[in-house]
Design a protein around this motif. Structure first.
Motif, PDB file in Angstrom:
ATOM      1  N   ARG A 103       0.762  -1.101  -0.027  1.00 38.73           N
ATOM      2  CA  ARG A 103      -0.028   0.111  -0.041  1.00 38.73           C
ATOM      3  C   ARG A 103       1.114   1.175  -0.007  1.00 38.73           C
ATOM      4  N   LEU A 104       1.850   1.153   0.733  1.00 38.47           N
ATOM      5  CA  LEU A 104       2.738   2.442   0.787  1.00 38.47           C
ATOM      6  C   LEU A 104       3.550   2.619  -0.423  1.00 38.47           C
ATOM      7  N   MET A 105       3.740   1.589  -1.134  1.00 34.51           N
ATOM      8  CA  MET A 105       4.652   1.624  -2.443  1.00 34.51           C
ATOM      9  C   MET A 105       3.708   2.120  -3.631  1.00 34.51           C
ATOM     10  N   ARG A 106       2.614   1.861  -3.632  1.00 31.26           N
ATOM     11  CA  ARG A 106       1.656   2.127  -4.905  1.00 31.26           C
ATOM     12  C   ARG A 106       1.979   3.479  -5.580  1.00 31.26           C
ATOM     13  N   ILE A 107       1.659   4.647  -4.617  1.00 37.26           N
ATOM     14  CA  ILE A 107       1.590   5.823  -5.217  1.00 37.26           C
ATOM     15  C   ILE A 107       3.015   6.276  -5.784  1.00 37.26           C
ATOM     16  N   LEU A 108       4.112   5.592  -4.911  1.00 34.90           N
ATOM     17  CA  LEU A 108       5.533   6.029  -5.345  1.00 34.90           C
ATOM     18  C   LEU A 108       6.026   5.486  -6.602  1.00 34.90           C
ATOM     19  N   THR A 109       5.489   4.207  -7.026  1.00 33.27           N
ATOM     20  CA  THR A 109       5.885   3.733  -8.172  1.00 33.27           C
ATOM     21  C   THR A 109       5.079   4.462  -9.419  1.00 33.27           C
ATOM     22  N   VAL A 110       4.015   4.956  -8.986  1.00 33.06           N
ATOM     23  CA  VAL A 110       3.298   5.600 -10.246  1.00 33.06           C
ATOM     24  C   VAL A 110       3.953   7.122 -10.381  1.00 33.06           C
TER      25      VAL A 110
END
Length: 400
Positions: A103-110
């Motif tokens: 969940r924490l990584m989702r936006i940071l990969t986008v």
């Protein structure tokens, strides 16, 4: 660099021409690069629906919060620099739930901070590696933990305290947010060893990346000044560990005259003697003991204090000055309407830094603010020596 009005296609052509020029120049000019980024941002803004753009703030906010959380979990340093790692592997390494990592990584990969190379599998990018290699990460942690947490509560603060600018070092959003009204920022964080350690690390690393040179030409302006055998050349007031004087000495080794470093005893006693620099314990709220120096230099101190405190600092120096002495203040200058933007680009640092200072009572100042302060202290602003494409300056003031 490019106009934000007229046909979109014309704006794109202007940006394309600037990009080609940047490529021909070897892609090393920082001013050109920042100008290009700002031109592209203006183009993107024209393409956005204003109501949809409101939600960009949520993207920025969540990206910031998730990054800070991942740093706390030590995720960036756990991912191998040149290999990938799954969320399951990361969770096992850092002692967290696998679902939390996902969940924490989702936006940071986008947004391109990390790269997703497979289902819930991540690799570094140059932007995530910066959180391992850059001094800025220490300052990022401090801003999130001590500033963002309090500025996010400003609506509540205004409802409870009132709609006032901060004019006090002990009654402000930071003191209010820590349930410690009547105490200063330093008194509050000093109660927690973790917080004071984080502050000390952030300040030392941040200071190392902010320019000392490239603005005031000490080597030419102070060359050939009279009476250097009897009059000190530079007094660095509140100069910390002497980083400014050391850089000045290295850049201009032929400068003649005594260099004096002043700070609190606890600071000066924390490091060994510096060749060619005299240490002198001094509190800048007390009378300046060094008389008739050619230059009284103060870097990155004034923005920490209210106008009343800054006036008191100046009032301690003015009586010590000779008729040809100068005060040199290394601080940012916030642009005003129509004022000079070095390199014709907008340096955003001064705006978010002013917000940080607002939280605990300090402020960044405009040229008008500085002129008013100098005049009240019996000084006049002679010149603002600016850095390229930055709000960093050295303000030169002399007796009025």
């Amino acid at each position: 660099m490019s106009s934000s009005s007229g046909p979109l296609s014309a704006q794109c052509e202007q940006i394309l021409a600037a990009i080609k020029q940047y490529e021909r120049s070897g892609q090393t000019d920082r001013t050109q690069r920042i100008g290009l980024v700002q031109s592209l941002n203006k183009l993107a803004l024209r393409l956005k629906d204003p109501r949809e753009a409101i939600f960009d703030h949520f993207t920025n906010f969540v990206e910031t919060c998730n990054l800070r959380a991942l740093l706390e979990l030590r995720v960036p340093e756990t991912i191998p620099r040149e290999q990938s790692m799954t969320a399951k592997e990361l969770a096992a390494k850092v002692g967290a739930d696998e679902a939390l990592i996902v969940r924490l990584m989702r936006i940071l990969t986008v947004t391109g901070i990390f790269e997703m190379v497979g289902p819930d599998e991540y690799a570094h990018t140059p932007f995530s590696l910066a959180y391992l290699e850059g001094h800025e990460v220490d300052f990022f942690k401090l801003m999130c933990d001590e500033i963002l947490v309090n500025t996010s509560r400003l609506p509540e603060y205004f409802r409870e305290v009132g709609r006032k600018d901060t004019m006090s070092m002990t009654s402000n959003p930071f003191a209010w947010g820590n349930n410690s009204d009547g105490k200063s920022f330093f008194e509050i964080i000093s109660q927690d060893p973790r917080r004071i350690k984080q502050f000390d690390i952030a300040m030392s690393t941040q200071d190392s990346v902010l320019p000392v040179l490239g603005m005031y030409p000490f080597g030419t302006e102070l060359a050939g000044v009279p009476d250097t055998e009897t009059r000190p050349l530079i007094v660095d007031i509140g100069g910390g560990r002497g980083q400014s004087l050391l850089q000045i000495k290295q850049q201009w080794p032929d400068l003649k005259g005594k260099l004096i470093l002043q700070d609190r005893p606890m600071v000066l006693n924390s490091f060994p003697a510096l060749p060619g620099i005299e240490k002198m314990p001094h509190d800048f709220f007390t009378p300046q003991p060094v008389k008739n120096a050619h230059a009284y230099y103060i870097r990155r101190c004034f923005h920490n204090w209210t106008d009343a405190h800054c006036m008191k600092i100046l009032e301690q120096i003015v009586p010590a000055m000779a008729s040809d002495s100068r005060i040199l203040i290394g601080e940012m200058v916030v642009p005003e309407y129509g004022s000079e933007r070095p390199g014709n680009v907008e340096d955003m640092t001064c705006y978010w830094m002013d917000q940080a200072m607002f939280t605990f009572g300090g402020r960044e100042r405009t040229e008008s603010d500085w002129k008013k302060m100098f005049e009240s202290a019996g000084l006049k602003l002679v010149k603002i020596w600016r850095s390229q494409a930055s709000s960093q300056t050295v303000l030169e003031a002399r007796l009025n």
